[in-house]
Design an enzyme around this catalytic site. Structure first.
Site, mmCIF file in Angstrom:
data_model
loop_
_atom_site.group_PDB
_atom_site.id
_atom_site.type_symbol
_atom_site.label_atom_id
_atom_site.label_comp_id
_atom_site.label_asym_id
_atom_site.label_seq_id
_atom_site.Cartn_x
_atom_site.Cartn_y
_atom_site.Cartn_z
ATOM 1 N N LYS A 14 -6.153 2.985 2.485
ATOM 2 C CA LYS A 14 -6.630 2.910 1.261
ATOM 3 C C LYS A 14 -7.817 3.195 1.074
ATOM 4 O O LYS A 14 -8.875 2.333 1.564
ATOM 5 C CB LYS A 14 -6.069 2.106 0.245
ATOM 6 C CG LYS A 14 -4.451 1.705 -0.039
ATOM 7 C CD LYS A 14 -4.242 0.906 -0.994
ATOM 8 C CE LYS A 14 -2.581 0.521 -0.661
ATOM 9 N NZ LYS A 14 -2.366 -0.632 -1.216
ATOM 10 N N ARG A 91 -11.887 -4.695 3.819
ATOM 11 C CA ARG A 91 -11.012 -5.616 3.301
ATOM 12 C C ARG A 91 -10.353 -6.282 4.834
ATOM 13 O O ARG A 91 -9.757 -5.626 5.598
ATOM 14 C CB ARG A 91 -9.717 -5.142 2.495
ATOM 15 C CG ARG A 91 -8.908 -6.454 2.464
ATOM 16 C CD ARG A 91 -7.666 -5.960 1.366
ATOM 17 N NE ARG A 91 -6.769 -7.087 1.273
ATOM 18 C CZ ARG A 91 -5.376 -7.204 1.160
ATOM 19 N NH1 ARG A 91 -4.890 -5.965 1.553
ATOM 20 N NH2 ARG A 91 -4.948 -8.231 1.038
ATOM 21 N N HIS A 208 -1.968 -14.877 -9.712
ATOM 22 C CA HIS A 208 -1.833 -13.477 -8.975
ATOM 23 C C HIS A 208 -0.380 -13.370 -8.938
ATOM 24 O O HIS A 208 0.213 -13.736 -7.861
ATOM 25 C CB HIS A 208 -2.570 -13.350 -7.869
ATOM 26 C CG HIS A 208 -2.485 -11.953 -7.228
ATOM 27 N ND1 HIS A 208 -3.775 -11.294 -7.173
ATOM 28 C CD2 HIS A 208 -1.523 -11.554 -6.509
ATOM 29 C CE1 HIS A 208 -3.230 -10.236 -6.573
ATOM 30 N NE2 HIS A 208 -2.064 -10.302 -5.911
ATOM 31 N N GLY A 210 2.475 -10.369 -8.072
ATOM 32 C CA GLY A 210 2.656 -8.986 -7.765
ATOM 33 C C GLY A 210 3.954 -8.796 -7.083
ATOM 34 O O GLY A 210 4.859 -9.758 -7.153
ATOM 35 N N ASN A 211 3.825 -8.124 -6.088
ATOM 36 C CA ASN A 211 5.079 -8.261 -5.109
ATOM 37 C C ASN A 211 4.813 -9.420 -4.107
ATOM 38 O O ASN A 211 5.753 -10.053 -3.792
ATOM 39 C CB ASN A 211 4.982 -7.144 -4.119
ATOM 40 C CG ASN A 211 5.558 -5.644 -4.735
ATOM 41 O OD1 ASN A 211 6.427 -5.923 -5.387
ATOM 42 N ND2 ASN A 211 5.086 -4.517 -4.378
ATOM 43 N N GLY A 212 3.623 -9.755 -3.746
ATOM 44 C CA GLY A 212 3.074 -10.969 -3.148
ATOM 45 C C GLY A 212 2.664 -11.638 -4.405
ATOM 46 O O GLY A 212 1.733 -11.293 -5.148
ATOM 47 N N ARG A 241 9.713 -12.085 -0.761
ATOM 48 C CA ARG A 241 9.656 -13.344 0.224
ATOM 49 C C ARG A 241 10.120 -14.446 -0.605
ATOM 50 O O ARG A 241 9.841 -14.250 -1.922
ATOM 51 C CB ARG A 241 8.033 -13.573 0.311
ATOM 52 C CG ARG A 241 7.508 -12.396 1.161
ATOM 53 C CD ARG A 241 6.022 -12.657 1.273
ATOM 54 N NE ARG A 241 5.179 -11.436 1.112
ATOM 55 C CZ ARG A 241 3.834 -11.435 0.547
ATOM 56 N NH1 ARG A 241 3.287 -12.718 0.658
ATOM 57 N NH2 ARG A 241 3.377 -10.470 0.348
ATOM 58 N N ARG A 285 10.282 -4.880 -12.634
ATOM 59 C CA ARG A 285 10.991 -4.145 -13.884
ATOM 60 C C ARG A 285 12.405 -3.951 -14.131
ATOM 61 O O ARG A 285 13.042 -4.003 -15.075
ATOM 62 C CB ARG A 285 10.187 -2.909 -13.881
ATOM 63 C CG ARG A 285 8.690 -2.820 -14.491
ATOM 64 C CD ARG A 285 7.841 -1.631 -14.184
ATOM 65 N NE ARG A 285 7.754 -1.401 -12.688
ATOM 66 C CZ ARG A 285 7.110 -0.784 -12.066
ATOM 67 N NH1 ARG A 285 6.071 -0.066 -12.846
ATOM 68 N NH2 ARG A 285 6.819 -0.761 -10.839
ATOM 69 N N GLU A 384 -9.749 -5.941 -6.687
ATOM 70 C CA GLU A 384 -10.315 -6.276 -5.308
ATOM 71 C C GLU A 384 -11.321 -5.293 -4.819
ATOM 72 O O GLU A 384 -12.317 -5.872 -4.125
ATOM 73 C CB GLU A 384 -8.991 -6.383 -4.190
ATOM 74 C CG GLU A 384 -8.101 -7.494 -5.252
ATOM 75 C CD GLU A 384 -6.644 -7.833 -4.328
ATOM 76 O OE1 GLU A 384 -6.580 -8.431 -3.436
ATOM 77 O OE2 GLU A 384 -5.874 -6.880 -4.759
HETATM 78 P P1 ADP Z 1 1.202 -5.681 -4.679
HETATM 79 O O1 ADP Z 1 1.406 -7.295 -4.392
HETATM 80 O O2 ADP Z 1 2.154 -4.824 -3.847
HETATM 81 O O3 ADP Z 1 -0.280 -5.346 -4.694
HETATM 82 P P2 ADP Z 1 1.332 -5.227 -7.472
HETATM 83 O O4 ADP Z 1 0.357 -6.070 -7.927
HETATM 84 O O5 ADP Z 1 1.290 -3.863 -7.788
HETATM 85 O O6 ADP Z 1 1.803 -5.567 -6.174
HETATM 86 O O7 ADP Z 1 2.951 -5.776 -8.357
HETATM 87 C C1 ADP Z 1 3.935 -5.095 -8.326
HETATM 88 C C2 ADP Z 1 5.091 -5.888 -9.278
HETATM 89 O O8 ADP Z 1 4.472 -5.597 -10.569
HETATM 90 C C3 ADP Z 1 6.417 -5.318 -9.193
HETATM 91 O O9 ADP Z 1 7.362 -6.118 -9.148
HETATM 92 C C4 ADP Z 1 6.485 -4.570 -10.409
HETATM 93 O O10 ADP Z 1 7.868 -4.547 -10.669
HETATM 94 C C5 ADP Z 1 5.474 -5.578 -11.435
HETATM 95 N N1 ADP Z 1 5.322 -4.654 -12.644
HETATM 96 C C6 ADP Z 1 4.672 -3.594 -12.801
HETATM 97 N N2 ADP Z 1 4.638 -3.038 -13.677
HETATM 98 C C7 ADP Z 1 5.404 -3.933 -14.509
HETATM 99 C C8 ADP Z 1 5.896 -4.027 -15.983
HETATM 100 N N3 ADP Z 1 5.248 -2.920 -16.769
HETATM 101 N N4 ADP Z 1 6.626 -4.830 -16.493
HETATM 102 C C9 ADP Z 1 7.053 -5.962 -15.489
HETATM 103 N N5 ADP Z 1 6.667 -6.193 -14.319
HETATM 104 C C10 ADP Z 1 5.947 -4.978 -13.720
#
Ligand code: ADP
Length: 398
Positions: A14, A91, A208, A210-212, A241, A285, A384
């Site tokens: 990226k 990174r 934080h 997200g996926n993680g 995880r 989601r 980041e």
């Molecule tokens: P990564 O850790 O891969 O960088 P992200 O920070 O992009 O991940 O986060 C991904 C997560 O954020 C997924 O679980 C996704 O469902 C969730 N997400 C993204 N948009 C929304 C939303 N509008 N409502 C709820 N969850 C969301």
């Protein structure tokens, strides 16, 4: 002056190119399927249509060549000459105990990153491949390494030590390192600016999600505890995880199901968490939608996530002897008003309360706590790449 921020994964690269004078991203994108075949680049320039090109990238070096070619391309590019790129920031996931801040890359630094790669065998090797490739493609510019673990190197010994035979710490570097450091550093700084309070006087818990996911206690500008550890499984449950599990349970299940370490590791990293509990998806989601329609396992995954985050906030408030603000970031933290509401519900005793109207926000900086609440709650989209570019600029001193 343009700064290129690079993030090399095992099969992706990226990039974001910053015009640093204007603090603007002038191009960004990603090469996917690097080293695996059928690779392609998706390149975005603000105000133009997204460009996609199939281009075989058997190595990180070809991928970086491709990025440079497109950045300077007459039709799709944003620079006339490649020497408009003044520096590259990389990174790097793991800096061990060796790297406590971002550093200019030279042979010694590269050797140091290689020395700690046993701590992140999936992540550091592609980061190193990316650095070596970028240095060969752009040999005349400075390269800087920005570490995900560096921000957490301020944790006190009692927070980072595992209660295992102590010789394993010296022998293997067994300790809590923590991850997502650039994100926690960025959002904690921004939260202080948004709250118009001195960063070095605030007690913050940054979430934080997200996926993680990881939660961090930032006490007067320093990370003093964080929920990820030696690896990226502990803490709250994540997309796939598990989050924290009793280690004796892992041993029990390996025995019962006849699993070797590789399989057990796969289950803990890829088949657990929100996916494992909901049985629907790792994407929150989908799980929120299913929970709303009455799916009990989806509801359980959502409850477990919010309960886990709330428990960490309480623990870190105790660890710091108080809390001034809770900060939400990353995909879930920035976008899910449901999660933010469910996490903060039950923290009224600390003085935290979310205003439902202010909480109705996605991906924007905003204070969402009620007026006059003792503990502020703030949404801060993470950035980041900006930290990578900023640290690079600071280190090259031009
Ligand atoms: P990564 O850790 O891969 O960088 P992200 O920070 O992009 O991940 O986060 C991904 C997560 O954020 C997924 O679980 C996704 O469902 C969730 N997400 C993204 N948009 C929304 C939303 N509008 N409502 C709820 N969850 C969301």
């Amino acid at each position: 002056m343009d700064i290129l921020a690079l993030n090399c994964g095992s099969s992706s690269v990226k990039y974001q190119l910053f015009d640093w004078k204007r603090r603007e991203v002038i191009a960004k994108g990603m090469v996917e399927r690097v080293t695996v075949g059928d690779s392609f680049i998706v390149h975005e320039v603000p105000g133009r249509e997204t460009y996609r090109e199939e281009y075989e990238c058997p190595s990180h070096e070809t991928a970086i060549h491709l990025i440079i070619k497109i950045l300077a391309d007459a039709e799709h590019g944003v620079v006339k000459e490649i020497d408009e790129i003044s520096a590259v920031g990389h990174r790097v996931v793991h800096g061990g105990e060796k790297f406590t801040r971002s550093v200019m890359i030279d042979e010694d630094v590269l050797a140091g990153i290689k020395e700690v790669q046993h701590l992140a065998p999936l992540h550091n090797p592609p980061n190193i491949a990316g650095i070596e490739a970028a240095r060969s493609v752009l040999p005349d510019v400075p390269h800087v390494a920005i570490f995900d673990t560096a921000f957490h190197q301020t944790m006190p010994e009692h927070a980072y030590t595992y209660p295992l035979p102590h010789e394993w710490y010296t022998k293997y570097g067994v300790r809590r390192y923590g991850f997502h450091g650039t994100s926690h550093a960025y959002v904690s700084h921004r939260a202080a600016e948004i709250l118009q309070k001195p960063f070095n006087e605030l007690k913050l818990v940054t979430c934080h999600l997200g996926n993680g996911s990881s939660i961090t206690a930032v006490d007067c500008g320093k990370s003093v505890d964080t929920s990820l550890g030696f690896g990226t499984v502990p803490g709250v449950l994540m997309g796939t995880r598990s989050g924290e599990v009793d280690p004796t349970l892992v041993l029990y299940l390996m025995d019962k199901e006849n699993l070797d370490t590789k399989l057990m590791s796969h289950i803990l990293h890829k088949e657990s968490g929100i996916l494992g509990i909901s049985g629907i998806s790792s994407d929150l989601r989908d799980v929120e939608e299913a929970a709303e329609q009455g799916n009990q396992r989806a509801k359980l995954a959502l409850d477990m996530l919010c309960y886990g985050v709330r428990k960490h906030i309480g623990a870190y408030a105790a660890a710091m002897g108080g809390i001034d603000a809770i900060v939400f970031t990353a995909g879930i933290g920035e976008n899910s008003s449901t999660v933010r509401k469910m996490v903060v519900e039950g923290l009224e005793f600390l003085g935290a309360d979310v205003d439902p109207e202010k909480n109705n926000v996605r991906g924007k900086e905003r204070i969402i706590s009620t007026d006059g609440a003792k503990v502020s709650v703030v949404v801060v989209p993470t950035n980041e790449e900006l930290v990578i570019a900023r640290d690079t600029k600071e280190l090259i001193k031009v």
